[in-house]
Write a protein that holds these residues in place. Structure first.
Motif, mmCIF file in Angstrom:
data_model
loop_
_atom_site.group_PDB
_atom_site.id
_atom_site.type_symbol
_atom_site.label_atom_id
_atom_site.label_comp_id
_atom_site.label_asym_id
_atom_site.label_seq_id
_atom_site.Cartn_x
_atom_site.Cartn_y
_atom_site.Cartn_z
ATOM 1 N N ASP A 7 0.795 -1.241 0.000
ATOM 2 C CA ASP A 7 0.000 0.000 0.000
ATOM 3 C C ASP A 7 0.822 1.283 0.000
ATOM 4 O OD1 ASP A 7 -2.130 -1.715 0.078
ATOM 5 O OD2 ASP A 7 -2.653 -1.348 2.166
ATOM 6 N N PHE A 8 2.108 1.232 -0.362
ATOM 7 C CA PHE A 8 2.886 2.451 -0.551
ATOM 8 C C PHE A 8 2.158 3.307 -1.583
ATOM 9 C CE2 PHE A 8 7.641 3.849 -1.164
ATOM 10 C CZ PHE A 8 7.404 4.960 -0.355
ATOM 11 N N GLY A 9 1.938 4.580 -1.259
ATOM 12 C CA GLY A 9 1.198 5.464 -2.144
ATOM 13 C C GLY A 9 -0.263 5.604 -1.823
ATOM 14 N N LEU A 10 -0.736 4.893 -0.808
ATOM 15 C CA LEU A 10 -2.158 4.972 -0.456
ATOM 16 C C LEU A 10 -2.526 6.367 0.028
ATOM 17 C CD1 LEU A 10 -4.844 3.411 -0.130
ATOM 18 C CD2 LEU A 10 -4.137 2.890 2.217
ATOM 19 N N ASN A 11 -1.749 6.890 0.965
ATOM 20 C CA ASN A 11 -1.977 8.237 1.493
ATOM 21 C C ASN A 11 -0.716 8.709 2.212
ATOM 22 O OD1 ASN A 11 -2.073 7.153 4.224
ATOM 23 N ND2 ASN A 11 -4.181 6.518 3.793
ATOM 24 N N ALA A 12 -0.737 9.936 2.727
ATOM 25 C CA ALA A 12 0.450 10.533 3.338
ATOM 26 C C ALA A 12 0.897 9.783 4.584
ATOM 27 C CB ALA A 12 0.180 12.003 3.670
ATOM 28 N N SER A 13 -0.047 9.310 5.387
ATOM 29 C CA SER A 13 0.310 8.603 6.615
ATOM 30 C C SER A 13 1.012 7.291 6.315
ATOM 31 C CB SER A 13 -0.946 8.339 7.459
ATOM 32 O OG SER A 13 -0.623 7.607 8.625
ATOM 33 N N VAL A 14 0.494 6.547 5.340
ATOM 34 C CA VAL A 14 1.123 5.287 4.943
ATOM 35 C C VAL A 14 2.515 5.548 4.361
ATOM 36 C CG1 VAL A 14 0.990 3.367 3.301
ATOM 37 C CG2 VAL A 14 -1.029 4.020 4.616
ATOM 38 N N THR A 26 -3.504 5.925 -6.868
ATOM 39 C CA THR A 26 -4.010 6.407 -5.585
ATOM 40 C C THR A 26 -3.536 7.833 -5.305
ATOM 41 O OG1 THR A 26 -2.140 5.224 -4.622
ATOM 42 C CG2 THR A 26 -4.293 4.173 -4.458
ATOM 43 N N PRO A 27 -4.192 8.541 -4.379
ATOM 44 C CA PRO A 27 -3.836 9.945 -4.115
ATOM 45 C C PRO A 27 -2.401 10.162 -3.640
ATOM 46 C CG PRO A 27 -5.994 9.440 -3.196
ATOM 47 C CD PRO A 27 -5.410 8.136 -3.648
ATOM 48 N N GLY A 28 -1.812 9.173 -2.976
ATOM 49 C CA GLY A 28 -0.471 9.352 -2.444
ATOM 50 C C GLY A 28 0.638 8.881 -3.359
ATOM 51 N N ILE A 44 9.376 10.316 -2.486
ATOM 52 C CA ILE A 44 10.037 9.723 -1.319
ATOM 53 C C ILE A 44 11.046 8.665 -1.772
ATOM 54 C CG2 ILE A 44 9.654 8.237 0.700
ATOM 55 C CD1 ILE A 44 6.993 9.742 1.104
ATOM 56 N N ILE A 45 10.660 7.847 -2.745
ATOM 57 C CA ILE A 45 11.573 6.830 -3.275
ATOM 58 C C ILE A 45 12.814 7.499 -3.867
ATOM 59 C CG2 ILE A 45 11.866 5.057 -5.057
ATOM 60 C CD1 ILE A 45 8.814 4.486 -4.693
#
Length: 245
Positions: free
Chosen positions: A13-20, A42-44, A51-52
């Motif tokens: 779920d990398f990229g799901l949202n900012a918290s993840v 997804t939104p993130g 980040i990567i």
């Protein structure tokens, strides 16, 4: 101390949202994980790509193909979508589903599009799996095999513990053997954290195992697993034991 090379701790779920995204970066930095799979619709997603790019500790990134929620990247038959244009999990996560040739073609194009989205953003994709394990379903498994062969990528195995059903167990053994016969597997087993920890002492030397985590930060700011809260703490305790050896 990093994880042994025969253990792949993958954050889904990398990229799901900012918290993840924040939690997965944190887990890489702490060496709780050594792999992640990226959602590309997804939104993130854009934030995860940055980040990567910015953090060399993030390694072994795959694509977490998503035919379960959010919107597809391509034109998908309306039957497979909700009224708002998002994926209909009722249609795609159905063990008895039968897709027409047109639908199969559209689904394969979508799988390709999600992989391509990562590649076009410069992500060095090493493997693929799927949101909600849809790649293990009879109606979708063949499409994922085609995509894995096309991109020369490895594909996640199915879990093979019985879950009270011998039929499910033998079906998963069967599709895993297809992966192995095609040289597409990257581990010998795929397990939950609970199953891995239950068998860690009896594991054969050199057996390569993938374990699955879903890191996020909860409302209190604590690192947790967004599917099963105890999972993350149990895993961290295991990693800390390794680090203290």
């Amino acid at each position: 101390m990093p994880l042994n090379s025969n253990i792949i701790a993958n954050a889904d779920d990398f990229g799901l949202n900012a918290s993840v995204n924040k939690a997965i970066l944190f887990c890489f930095e702490k060496e709780y994980i050594n792999s992640a799979t990226l959602l590309t619709n997804t939104p993130g997603f854009e934030e995860a790509v940055q980040i990567i790019e910015d953090n060399s500790c993030i390694i072994n990134v795959g694509v977490h193909v998503n035919l379960a929620d959010c919107r597809p990247l391509t034109n998908v038959p309306a039957r497979l979508l909700n009224a708002d244009g998002t994926w209909s999990l009722e249609q795609t996560n159905n063990i008895f589903a039968r897709f027409s040739r047109q639908e199969q073609k559209a689904l394969l194009q979508e799988i390709h599009a999600q992989i391509n989205n990562a590649l076009q953003h410069g992500v060095p994709v090493s493997h693929i799996d799927s949101h909600y394990h849809l790649h293990t379903l009879p109606s979708l498994n063949g499409l994922f095999l085609q995509a894995a062969r096309h991109y020369q990528l490895k594909l996640r195995l199915a879990q093979t513990y019985r879950e009270g059903s011998y039929l499910k167990y033998w079906y998963r053994k069967y599709i895993n053997q297809k992966l192995i016969d095609n040289g597409l597997n990257y581990t010998h087993k795929f397990e939950t954290v609970a199953l891995f920890l239950a068998n860690v002492q009896a594991r054969p030397a050199g057996e390569k195992v993938e374990v699955m985590l879903h890191p996020t930060f909860d409302a209190a700011g604590d690192l947790t697993d967004h599917f099963d809260k105890p999972t993350m703490q149990n895993w961290i305790n295991y990693i800390r034991q390794l680090q203290n050896v």
